[in-house]
Design an enzyme around this catalytic site. Structure first.
Site, PDB file in Angstrom:
ATOM      1  CE1 TYR A 124      66.753  96.489  43.479  1.00 28.48           C
ATOM      2  CE2 TYR A 124      65.087  98.155  43.849  1.00 28.48           C
ATOM      3  CZ  TYR A 124      66.402  97.766  43.857  1.00 28.48           C
ATOM      4  OH  TYR A 124      67.376  98.633  44.239  1.00 28.48           O
ATOM      5  CE  LYS A 191      52.707 109.587  46.493  1.00 28.41           C
ATOM      6  NZ  LYS A 191      53.101 110.833  47.173  1.00 28.41           N
ATOM      7  CG  ASP A 224      54.991 111.936  49.796  1.00 19.28           C
ATOM      8  OD1 ASP A 224      54.450 111.065  50.487  1.00 19.28           O
ATOM      9  OD2 ASP A 224      54.356 112.698  49.049  1.00 19.28           O
ATOM     10  CG  ASP A 248      67.403 100.208  46.895  1.00 17.67           C
ATOM     11  OD1 ASP A 248      68.403  99.961  47.587  1.00 17.67           O
ATOM     12  OD2 ASP A 248      67.462 100.549  45.705  1.00 17.67           O
TER      13      ASP A 248
END
Ligand code: NAI
Length: 360
Positions: A124, A191, A224, A248
């Site tokens: 972002y 991640k 995930d 988000d």
């Protein structure tokens, strides 16, 4: 006590949900004086920007603001008002409580979790390289020369910075929040197995901060796996801290589990100022039709009342909202209906009147 609060009504359904919010807050007994400020695509002609300097100055002066959604103009070269506000005022925390409201069509009845999203960096940050541009070609050449990997010449590139400073700030906030609000656990989502130097750093710093808060349990999840766990059993989560982009996405996922965007409140918090706003956007598809669900903005205003120390008024507002959903008579069209609830959708006006009646 009387409070002065900046109100940016926004555009699209923002005009309807902000008016509904003002009515409900007035009926709650809270003494709020609204300082109206402008932002959004509709004010570009007047100010030459969607975020006028006087709006930023007003928030700096009054410290607390509530904002209706604003449409992000596409193809004008102007940045999103939301991203600009977060950067300009260093609103480094995006706080989104996600709670089941019985009768609001959620998939679960026992969701009660807090999404804490880093608000200033990650993908972002807006550091972007356009496909085919000269600087993009240079960057691709530089990365190749450094032996970091080969990128196709016809690529666009977005940079993902994750810093120690911003990570420690957001994880500290998550633990402080947990301690102050009697929460038991903080989960850090990342991640790190793939992006070792950005998400890896986020995880490492999360673990370091966790050591300083021994009274709160800590664990981490790969993003995930987190999504699957959330959908299968959201009750296992308490406070969850995310880098910007995952936060988000995950907060919309979480909102979907309890009934959708129409009921999901939020806040952007910095060290000096706080701007409260619903998670949803300006919903151009239903704007101006009196169809919007104002719950998210009303619950954002309840968070604002908490922030102002008006706990009793905030609790009254939340109780009135819950009563309207429990009765199921005046529900807006976005809410999934259950047995025994009125099938005919209520308008924004009818829903708001029902909340005001509960407060009376
Ligand atoms: P959106 O959240 O405006 O709408 C997505 C879907 O949810 C639409 O079908 C809409 O009708 C429905 N929906 C959203 N809020 C609702 C409510 N309160 N009641 C009933 N239905 C509701 O997202 P979208 O369409 O991606 O974005 C529209 C515009 O809003 C864009 O310009 C976007 O940039 C902007 N936006 C602004 C935000 C803000 O100001 N905080 C946040 C997100 C998007």
């Amino acid at each position: 006590m009387r409070h002065e609060v900046v109100l940016i009504p926004g555009d699209g359904i923002g005009l309807e949900t902000s008016a509904a919010m003002q009515e409900v807050i007035a009926a709650s007994g809270a003494q709020i004086e609204w300082v109206i400020a402008k932002a959004g695509a509709a004010v570009i002609d007047e100010f030459g920007t969607p975020l006028p300097e006087e709006t930023v100055e007003a928030i700096k002066e009054y410290k607390v603001a509530i904002k209706g959604p604003v449409t992000t103009p596409v193809g004008t070269g102007f940045r999103s008002v939301n991203v600009a506000l977060r950067k300009t005022l260093d609103l480094y925390v995006n706080l989104r409580p996600v709670m089941s409201i019985p009768g609001a069509g959620g998939r679960y009845d026992d969701v009660d979790l807090i999404v804490v999203r880093e608000n200033t960096e990650d993908l972002y940050a807006g550091i972007e390289f356009e496909e085919g541009a000269e600087d993009t070609r240079e960057l691709i050449g530089f990365i190749d020369k450094m032996g970091k990997g080969s990128i196709r010449q016809d690529s666009g590139i977005s940079i993902k910075p994750i810093s120690v400073t911003a990570t420690r700030n957001i994880v500290e906030f998550a633990f402080d929040y947990a301690e102050k609000h009697g929460r038991k656990k903080v989960t850090s989502v990342h991640k790190a197995n793939i992006m070792k130097h950005s998400d890896g750093l986020f995880l490492r710093e999360s673990r370091e901060v966790a050591k300083e808060h021994a009274s709160i349990a800590f664990d981490d999840k790969i993003v995930d796996a987190f999504c699957m766990n959330m959908v299968m059993d959201p009750s296992q989560f308490d406070v969850i801290v995310f880098p910007n982009l995952y936060g988000d996405i995950a907060s919309d996922l979480a909102a979907g589990l309890v009934g959708g965007l129409g009921i999901a409140p939020g806040a952007n918090i910095g060290r000096e100022c706080a701007v409260f706003e619903a998670v949803h956007g300006s919903a151009p598809d239903i704007a101006g039709k009196d169809l919007a669900n104002p719950t998210a903005e009303i619950l954002s205003a309840a968070m604002m009342l908490d922030h102002l120390g008006e706990q009793a008024c905030a609790d009254r507002v939340r109780a009135a909202i819950r009563a309207v959903y429990a009765k199921g008579e005046f529900l807006t069209g976005d809410i999934r209906r259950a047995e025994g609830q009125a099938k005919q959708p209520a308008s924004c006006t009818e829903f708001t009147a029902a909340v005001v009646r509960e407060l009376a």
